[in-house]
Design an enzyme around this catalytic site. Structure first.
Site, PDB file in Angstrom:
ATOM      1  N   SER A  66     -21.986   3.916  -0.367  1.00 33.71           N
ATOM      2  CA  SER A  66     -21.843   4.616   0.916  1.00 33.71           C
ATOM      3  C   SER A  66     -22.993   5.578   1.166  1.00 33.71           C
ATOM      4  O   SER A  66     -23.192   6.040   2.288  1.00 33.71           O
ATOM      5  CB  SER A  66     -20.529   5.405   0.938  1.00 33.71           C
ATOM      6  OG  SER A  66     -20.565   6.460  -0.027  1.00 33.71           O
ATOM      7  N   LEU A 100     -18.525  -1.261   1.314  1.00 40.57           N
ATOM      8  CA  LEU A 100     -19.288  -0.139   0.760  1.00 40.57           C
ATOM      9  C   LEU A 100     -19.015   0.044  -0.732  1.00 40.57           C
ATOM     10  O   LEU A 100     -19.266   1.117  -1.288  1.00 40.57           O
ATOM     11  CB  LEU A 100     -18.969   1.146   1.529  1.00 40.57           C
ATOM     12  CG  LEU A 100     -19.311   1.124   3.019  1.00 40.57           C
ATOM     13  CD1 LEU A 100     -18.987   2.465   3.665  1.00 40.57           C
ATOM     14  CD2 LEU A 100     -20.776   0.762   3.244  1.00 40.57           C
ATOM     15  N   GLY A 101     -18.502  -1.018  -1.361  1.00 39.96           N
ATOM     16  CA  GLY A 101     -18.265  -0.947  -2.799  1.00 39.96           C
ATOM     17  C   GLY A 101     -17.327   0.159  -3.206  1.00 39.96           C
ATOM     18  O   GLY A 101     -17.528   0.818  -4.216  1.00 39.96           O
ATOM     19  N   TYR A 148       0.850  -1.188   0.000  1.00 40.39           N
ATOM     20  CA  TYR A 148       0.000   0.000   0.000  1.00 40.39           C
ATOM     21  C   TYR A 148       0.888   1.241   0.000  1.00 40.39           C
ATOM     22  O   TYR A 148       1.601   1.504   0.973  1.00 40.39           O
ATOM     23  CB  TYR A 148      -0.910   0.028   1.236  1.00 40.39           C
ATOM     24  CG  TYR A 148      -2.030  -0.988   1.247  1.00 40.39           C
ATOM     25  CD1 TYR A 148      -2.325  -1.768   0.142  1.00 40.39           C
ATOM     26  CD2 TYR A 148      -2.812  -1.158   2.387  1.00 40.39           C
ATOM     27  CE1 TYR A 148      -3.363  -2.684   0.175  1.00 40.39           C
ATOM     28  CE2 TYR A 148      -3.855  -2.072   2.421  1.00 40.39           C
ATOM     29  CZ  TYR A 148      -4.127  -2.836   1.308  1.00 40.39           C
ATOM     30  OH  TYR A 148      -5.155  -3.737   1.336  1.00 40.39           O
TER      31      TYR A 148
END
Length: 331
Positions: A213, A207-208, A57
């Site tokens: 959201s 929340l995709g 990340y």
């Protein structure tokens, strides 16, 4: 904060976990370092004990950020879940996965240094390496458990057959995989296999990536935001998907909660062996998400949610085509 156990052999953690990826690198918009650290602190103070990251990340920045945020905290008060193995070149371009035993130990050594800790609680390959048997990778993590550097073996984005092979080498605590109202492929084979073997599930993308959201609008993506290249956010798909969100908003209003809280609670309601990860980058989004841990959905609620967002109703893949091939399950 309520707690759940990651499988029959894994650690007991908070019912909601914190996914830290968005706090570094700008994948979901330009991050704010000070706000990110404050959000980690707020999560810990609220009783969130599971924190998830990956050594790739933002090229290690996320681990260093967490190392700073966690400094001075009781090491036994939180659980670190770390993914490894994703290869990236200059420009942060992904170039494969390296799960060789010697690479496992190398990646772990760097993670321990960046995180400022002597052990990782759950260590997992980010994706399957087609050139390396999963047995070899899990065996290397098991050696690190014996050496005291890791506590539990996890997996990420693999299919049911791979789960069985890995679990035969060493008990697996949990599988991390995308699971949301928009992404339910795990329900066919993966989730039943996990339950048969006593393995937990940590759900990301709940929340995709912000799509469900309740805050997303078409055309919202900024330059550099990975969602600009994600099929579900593409023109022609995003409008359809946002219509599903509006149907979900009506159900949320009836329960006096937000769309995000309802979507999180739905995943949590799929079983006590599932821990949703909240990808909050700010304290405001964290504060909105936390009440979902106490939101109980009844049969009528679940039926209305299913009617609003039926299984398979999302339009577009959850990743660009180049990434879909690396996943153990589809949408």
């Amino acid at each position: 904060m309520r707690t759940r156990r990651l499988g029959s052999t894994g650690p007991t953690v908070s019912a909601l976990g914190l996914g830290a990826m968005g706090m570094s690198g700008g994948a979901y918009g330009e991050p704010d370092r000070a706000e990110a650290i404050a959000t980690v602190h707020a999560a810990l103070d609220a009783g969130v004990t599971l924190i998830d990251t990956g050594d790739f990340y933002a090229m290690g920045h996320n681990e260093m950020l967490l190392g700073e945020a966690l400094r001075g905290r009781d090491r036994d008060s939180y659980t670190l879940s770390v993914k490894f193995g994703a290869l990236r070149g200059p420009g942060h371009v992904f170039s494969g996965q390296d799960n060789r035993p010697e690479a496992v130990k190398n990646f772990l050594a760097y993670s321990l240094t960046r995180l400022g800790t002597d052990h990782v609680d759950v260590y997992r390959p980010a994706r399957l390496d087609p050139a390396v048997p999963i047995e070899d990778t899990v065996g290397a993590i098991a050696e690190m458990i014996d050496a005291g550097h890791v506590r539990h073996v996890g997996l990420s984005e693999v299919d049911a057959a791979t789960i069985r092979r890995a679990h035969a080498v060493h008990p697996i605590s949990d599988l991390q995989i995308e699971y949301s109202l928009l992404s339910r492929a795990v329900e066919a084979d993966v989730l039943p296999t996990l339950r048969e073997l006593g393995i937990g599930l940590t759900a990301y993308g709940v929340l995709g990536r912000g799509l469900i959201s309740g805050h997303w609008t078409a055309g919202h993506t900024a330059p550099g935001d990975v969602r600009s290249a994600t099929p579900r956010f593409a023109a022609g798909n995003v409008e359809h998907n946002l219509a599903l969100v509006e149907a979900l908003r009506e159900v949320a209003a009836a329960r006096s909660c937000t769309v995000a809280q309802l979507a999180l609670a739905w995943v949590a309601a799929r079983g006590d062996d599932i821990v949703p990860l909240v990808g909050a980058r700010t304290r405001a989004r964290l504060d909105e998400a936390l009440p979902a841990a106490d939101l109980t959905l009844g049969a009528d609620d679940l039926a209305r949610i299913e009617q609003a967002v039926p299984a398979g109703s999302a339009r577009g893949d959850r990743y660009p085509a180049a990434f879909m091939a690396s996943l153990g399950v589809g949408n």
